[in-house]
Scaffold this motif. Structure first.
Motif, PDB file in Angstrom:
ATOM      1  N   PRO A 295      58.836  85.361  14.887  1.00  0.00           N
ATOM      2  CA  PRO A 295      58.810  85.235  13.422  1.00  0.00           C
ATOM      3  C   PRO A 295      59.991  85.900  12.729  1.00  0.00           C
ATOM      4  O   PRO A 295      60.439  85.439  11.674  1.00  0.00           O
ATOM      5  CB  PRO A 295      57.479  85.896  13.029  1.00  0.00           C
ATOM      6  CG  PRO A 295      57.073  86.719  14.198  1.00  0.00           C
ATOM      7  CD  PRO A 295      57.634  86.048  15.401  1.00  0.00           C
ATOM      8  N   ILE A 296      60.515  86.991  13.311  1.00  0.00           N
ATOM      9  CA  ILE A 296      61.686  87.634  12.711  1.00  0.00           C
ATOM     10  C   ILE A 296      62.880  86.679  12.754  1.00  0.00           C
ATOM     11  O   ILE A 296      63.610  86.517  11.767  1.00  0.00           O
ATOM     12  CB  ILE A 296      62.015  88.958  13.435  1.00  0.00           C
ATOM     13  CG1 ILE A 296      60.945  90.005  13.118  1.00  0.00           C
ATOM     14  CG2 ILE A 296      63.398  89.460  13.040  1.00  0.00           C
ATOM     15  CD1 ILE A 296      61.116  91.298  13.891  1.00  0.00           C
ATOM     16  N   LEU A 297      63.077  86.027  13.889  1.00  0.00           N
ATOM     17  CA  LEU A 297      64.167  85.051  14.000  1.00  0.00           C
ATOM     18  C   LEU A 297      63.919  83.856  13.091  1.00  0.00           C
ATOM     19  O   LEU A 297      64.803  83.429  12.350  1.00  0.00           O
ATOM     20  CB  LEU A 297      64.291  84.582  15.456  1.00  0.00           C
ATOM     21  CG  LEU A 297      65.227  83.380  15.700  1.00  0.00           C
ATOM     22  CD1 LEU A 297      66.665  83.751  15.361  1.00  0.00           C
ATOM     23  CD2 LEU A 297      65.121  82.892  17.143  1.00  0.00           C
ATOM     24  N   TRP A 298      62.708  83.339  13.136  1.00  0.00           N
ATOM     25  CA  TRP A 298      62.351  82.107  12.415  1.00  0.00           C
ATOM     26  C   TRP A 298      62.566  82.268  10.914  1.00  0.00           C
ATOM     27  O   TRP A 298      63.290  81.491  10.285  1.00  0.00           O
ATOM     28  CB  TRP A 298      60.894  81.774  12.718  1.00  0.00           C
ATOM     29  CG  TRP A 298      60.469  80.386  12.387  1.00  0.00           C
ATOM     30  CD1 TRP A 298      60.081  79.904  11.167  1.00  0.00           C
ATOM     31  CD2 TRP A 298      60.370  79.273  13.292  1.00  0.00           C
ATOM     32  NE1 TRP A 298      59.736  78.584  11.248  1.00  0.00           N
ATOM     33  CE2 TRP A 298      59.898  78.166  12.549  1.00  0.00           C
ATOM     34  CE3 TRP A 298      60.611  79.121  14.657  1.00  0.00           C
ATOM     35  CZ2 TRP A 298      59.668  76.918  13.130  1.00  0.00           C
ATOM     36  CZ3 TRP A 298      60.378  77.874  15.232  1.00  0.00           C
ATOM     37  CH2 TRP A 298      59.925  76.790  14.480  1.00  0.00           C
ATOM     38  N   PHE A 299      61.907  83.297  10.364  1.00  0.00           N
ATOM     39  CA  PHE A 299      61.983  83.476   8.919  1.00  0.00           C
ATOM     40  C   PHE A 299      63.250  84.209   8.498  1.00  0.00           C
ATOM     41  O   PHE A 299      63.670  84.103   7.336  1.00  0.00           O
ATOM     42  CB  PHE A 299      60.728  84.185   8.415  1.00  0.00           C
ATOM     43  CG  PHE A 299      59.482  83.364   8.589  1.00  0.00           C
ATOM     44  CD1 PHE A 299      59.305  82.183   7.893  1.00  0.00           C
ATOM     45  CD2 PHE A 299      58.494  83.760   9.487  1.00  0.00           C
ATOM     46  CE1 PHE A 299      58.165  81.411   8.063  1.00  0.00           C
ATOM     47  CE2 PHE A 299      57.347  83.000   9.669  1.00  0.00           C
ATOM     48  CZ  PHE A 299      57.190  81.823   8.956  1.00  0.00           C
TER      49      PHE A 299
ATOM     50  N   SER B 114      57.892  89.382  22.200  1.00  0.00           N
ATOM     51  CA  SER B 114      58.224  88.019  21.776  1.00  0.00           C
ATOM     52  C   SER B 114      57.405  87.587  20.566  1.00  0.00           C
ATOM     53  O   SER B 114      57.867  86.791  19.744  1.00  0.00           O
ATOM     54  CB  SER B 114      57.996  87.039  22.924  1.00  0.00           C
ATOM     55  OG  SER B 114      58.757  87.380  24.049  1.00  0.00           O
ATOM     56  N   LEU B 115      56.175  88.107  20.475  1.00  0.00           N
ATOM     57  CA  LEU B 115      55.314  87.743  19.358  1.00  0.00           C
ATOM     58  C   LEU B 115      55.847  88.281  18.032  1.00  0.00           C
ATOM     59  O   LEU B 115      55.511  87.760  16.965  1.00  0.00           O
ATOM     60  CB  LEU B 115      53.892  88.263  19.594  1.00  0.00           C
ATOM     61  CG  LEU B 115      53.116  87.565  20.706  1.00  0.00           C
ATOM     62  CD1 LEU B 115      51.815  88.290  20.993  1.00  0.00           C
ATOM     63  CD2 LEU B 115      52.833  86.115  20.318  1.00  0.00           C
ATOM     64  N   LEU B 116      56.670  89.309  18.090  1.00  0.00           N
ATOM     65  CA  LEU B 116      57.312  89.838  16.899  1.00  0.00           C
ATOM     66  C   LEU B 116      58.704  89.247  16.716  1.00  0.00           C
ATOM     67  O   LEU B 116      59.136  88.964  15.592  1.00  0.00           O
ATOM     68  CB  LEU B 116      57.405  91.362  16.986  1.00  0.00           C
ATOM     69  CG  LEU B 116      58.016  92.087  15.778  1.00  0.00           C
ATOM     70  CD1 LEU B 116      57.200  91.813  14.516  1.00  0.00           C
ATOM     71  CD2 LEU B 116      58.106  93.585  16.057  1.00  0.00           C
ATOM     72  N   ALA B 117      59.400  89.020  17.824  1.00  0.00           N
ATOM     73  CA  ALA B 117      60.772  88.520  17.758  1.00  0.00           C
ATOM     74  C   ALA B 117      60.836  87.113  17.174  1.00  0.00           C
ATOM     75  O   ALA B 117      61.749  86.793  16.401  1.00  0.00           O
ATOM     76  CB  ALA B 117      61.405  88.543  19.148  1.00  0.00           C
TER      77      ALA B 117
ATOM     78  N   GLY C  55      56.735  73.731  11.649  1.00  0.00           N
ATOM     79  CA  GLY C  55      56.525  75.103  11.200  1.00  0.00           C
ATOM     80  C   GLY C  55      56.385  76.046  12.381  1.00  0.00           C
ATOM     81  O   GLY C  55      56.506  75.644  13.547  1.00  0.00           O
ATOM     82  N   ILE C  56      56.055  77.287  12.097  1.00  0.00           N
ATOM     83  CA  ILE C  56      55.997  78.287  13.163  1.00  0.00           C
ATOM     84  C   ILE C  56      54.641  78.334  13.860  1.00  0.00           C
ATOM     85  O   ILE C  56      54.503  78.973  14.919  1.00  0.00           O
ATOM     86  CB  ILE C  56      56.339  79.687  12.600  1.00  0.00           C
ATOM     87  CG1 ILE C  56      56.759  80.623  13.746  1.00  0.00           C
ATOM     88  CG2 ILE C  56      55.161  80.264  11.814  1.00  0.00           C
ATOM     89  CD1 ILE C  56      57.242  81.976  13.272  1.00  0.00           C
ATOM     90  N   ALA C  57      53.625  77.653  13.338  1.00  0.00           N
ATOM     91  CA  ALA C  57      52.273  77.789  13.885  1.00  0.00           C
ATOM     92  C   ALA C  57      52.199  77.407  15.364  1.00  0.00           C
ATOM     93  O   ALA C  57      51.695  78.181  16.199  1.00  0.00           O
ATOM     94  CB  ALA C  57      51.294  76.955  13.068  1.00  0.00           C
ATOM     95  N   VAL C  58      52.692  76.219  15.704  1.00  0.00           N
ATOM     96  CA  VAL C  58      52.645  75.779  17.106  1.00  0.00           C
ATOM     97  C   VAL C  58      53.519  76.654  17.995  1.00  0.00           C
ATOM     98  O   VAL C  58      53.077  77.090  19.071  1.00  0.00           O
ATOM     99  CB  VAL C  58      53.018  74.286  17.226  1.00  0.00           C
ATOM    100  CG1 VAL C  58      53.173  73.881  18.696  1.00  0.00           C
ATOM    101  CG2 VAL C  58      51.946  73.423  16.554  1.00  0.00           C
ATOM    102  N   PRO C  59      54.780  76.970  17.606  1.00  0.00           N
ATOM    103  CA  PRO C  59      55.577  77.886  18.430  1.00  0.00           C
ATOM    104  C   PRO C  59      54.909  79.248  18.638  1.00  0.00           C
ATOM    105  O   PRO C  59      55.023  79.831  19.722  1.00  0.00           O
ATOM    106  CB  PRO C  59      56.881  78.019  17.637  1.00  0.00           C
ATOM    107  CG  PRO C  59      56.993  76.727  16.894  1.00  0.00           C
ATOM    108  CD  PRO C  59      55.602  76.355  16.532  1.00  0.00           C
TER     109      PRO C  59
ATOM    110  N   THR D 110      53.996  80.853  22.166  1.00  0.00           N
ATOM    111  CA  THR D 110      54.450  82.196  22.533  1.00  0.00           C
ATOM    112  C   THR D 110      53.278  83.063  22.978  1.00  0.00           C
ATOM    113  O   THR D 110      53.395  83.828  23.953  1.00  0.00           O
ATOM    114  CB  THR D 110      55.163  82.851  21.335  1.00  0.00           C
ATOM    115  OG1 THR D 110      56.269  82.025  20.943  1.00  0.00           O
ATOM    116  CG2 THR D 110      55.692  84.238  21.697  1.00  0.00           C
ATOM    117  N   LEU D 111      52.149  82.946  22.294  1.00  0.00           N
ATOM    118  CA  LEU D 111      50.961  83.704  22.688  1.00  0.00           C
ATOM    119  C   LEU D 111      50.494  83.296  24.081  1.00  0.00           C
ATOM    120  O   LEU D 111      50.168  84.163  24.918  1.00  0.00           O
ATOM    121  CB  LEU D 111      49.842  83.481  21.671  1.00  0.00           C
ATOM    122  CG  LEU D 111      48.511  84.179  21.965  1.00  0.00           C
ATOM    123  CD1 LEU D 111      48.699  85.697  22.021  1.00  0.00           C
ATOM    124  CD2 LEU D 111      47.468  83.797  20.919  1.00  0.00           C
TER     125      LEU D 111
END
Length: 379
Positions: free
Chosen positions: A315-319, A310-313, A289-293, A297-298
């Motif tokens: 999840p936008i890419l992922w989802f 990057s913190l916005l990019a 899932g996205i939690a670890v990535p 990133t943080l």
């Protein structure tokens, strides 16, 4: 030391992001790939086994589809129920009486083959099956009129089993949407992509066997050697040197209303099944899932390696990729569905931890434990 941690974080973030892209791309291909040549000719006879227990969500709709097959070959339908007093019995009998043109019957009784109540319910149906191709189809899945033709179309060279995870549809509340989020762009995506890469694995909702393949492995008792029949089915097929194939267009399961606790308990149960069946693969699930990535990133943002955008990019890419897959596959993709994808991925680390705890779980009032796996119980 900081440079080493930064390098590891960059590498792990790159790997998890690449897996997300690859899994979505492969799943997209699976939903639209051209069919290979089936090794099945003509219209061989098929027996459909549908275990029933209780009055589930949308059961009238799912049972109705059992009788609407457009398959031209011999077709036998056997409903299996363990208890004559189950409230589902009159409903099944009513549908059978309404369709005298269909070779359908209800068998009642419980053969104590193992600690798996579903398998115990299916024993009588397997014994009564008239045909060499046998489908075990859960009662809460809708069967399109051409489902048998679809299953045969995936029986290509080297196939030992055809399966279909359910796609979650018709959720009527937030927790139902969350359940669909697990079924569709998460579990369905990973199973489809695994199939594309030649490593398909079974899903117990839909198991389409050629009788001799399972009989050569010991019959239904072989499916009791793991906590779930889908894990055992995968192992039986692979041991025979064959492949599990998946339908590209997953068969739908109406979800209806759910509550938080039932969704959590179901996901923990499935997590334990995967952990006990394939521990090495399960160990890596925390990265799915996205939690670890997002944590990586943080860290890289705080260390100055990445910028705050990057913190916005990510999840936008992922989802965004999941949204593309859902739209192409015809799965729910409304704003609330996207919100539940985020909820689901936030839950994955906690579910992963819970999946490591204990050797058993409760399913439909039955306590199941890995300590009892493979043992035959007496009536």
């Amino acid at each position: 030391m900081t440079d080493i941690l930064t390098g590891l974080a960059v590498g792990l973030l790159g790997a998890t992001s690449a897996l997300q892209v690859a899994s979505v791309g492969a799943a997209l291909w699976a939903t639209e790939r051209p069919l290979q040549k089936s090794v099945i000719s003509g219209t061989p006879g098929v027996t459909v086994l549908r275990p029933v227990c209780g009055l589930e969500n949308n059961l009238e709709d799912t049972l109705r589809t059992t009788f609407r097959s457009s398959y031209r070959g011999p077709l036998q339908i056997i409903f299996c129920c363990s208890d004559a007093n189950d409230p589902v019995v009159p409903l099944v009998n009513r549908w059978i009486e309404a369709h005298p043109e269909v070779n359908a019957t209800l068998l009642v009784g419980d053969d104590r083959l193992s600690g798996n109540p579903k398998l115990n319910n299916l024993v009588k149906g397997w014994a009564a099956a008239e045909h060499d191709y046998i489908l075990m189809a859960d009662s809460n899945v809708l069967l399109p009129h051409d489902y048998i033709q679809r299953l045969f179309s995936r029986w290509t060279e080297g196939t030992g089993l055809v399966t279909s995870p359910p796609s979650g549809i018709r959720a009527t509340n937030l927790w139902g949407d969350l359940e669909a989020a697990f079924l569709n762009t998460y579990q369905g995506r990973w199973q489809l992509s695994s199939d594309v890469f030649g490593n398909g694995y079974a899903q117990g909702k839909m198991l389409f066997w050629r009788r001799d393949i399972l009989e050569n492995a010991g019959g239904l008792i072989a499916l009791s050697r793991d906590m779930a029949e889908d894990v055992a089915s995968t192992k039986v097929v692979r041991k025979a040197g064959l492949k599990v194939r998946l339908l590209g267009n997953l068969l739908p399961q109406p979800i209806g209303s759910r509550d938080w606790q039932s969704v959590w308990n179901r996901q923990v149960r499935w997590a334990k099944v995967r952990r006990m069946g394939f521990p090495a693969l399960y160990a890596a699930e925390v990265l799915s899932g996205i939690a670890v990535p997002m944590l990586l990133t943080l860290f890289l943002t705080l260390s100055g390696t990445l910028n705050w955008a990057s913190l916005l990019a990510l999840p936008i890419l992922w989802f965004g990729l999941e949204y593309l897959l859902a739209r192409r596959a015809g799965w729910p993709a409304k704003p609330r569905d996207i919100a539940t994808w985020i909820m689901r991925d936030a839950m994955i680390p906690a579910l992963w931890v819970a999946g490591w705890r204990g050797k058993g779980f409760e399913w439909r009032g039955n306590s199941m434990s890995s300590d009892a796996v493979g043992t035959t119980t007496e009536s």
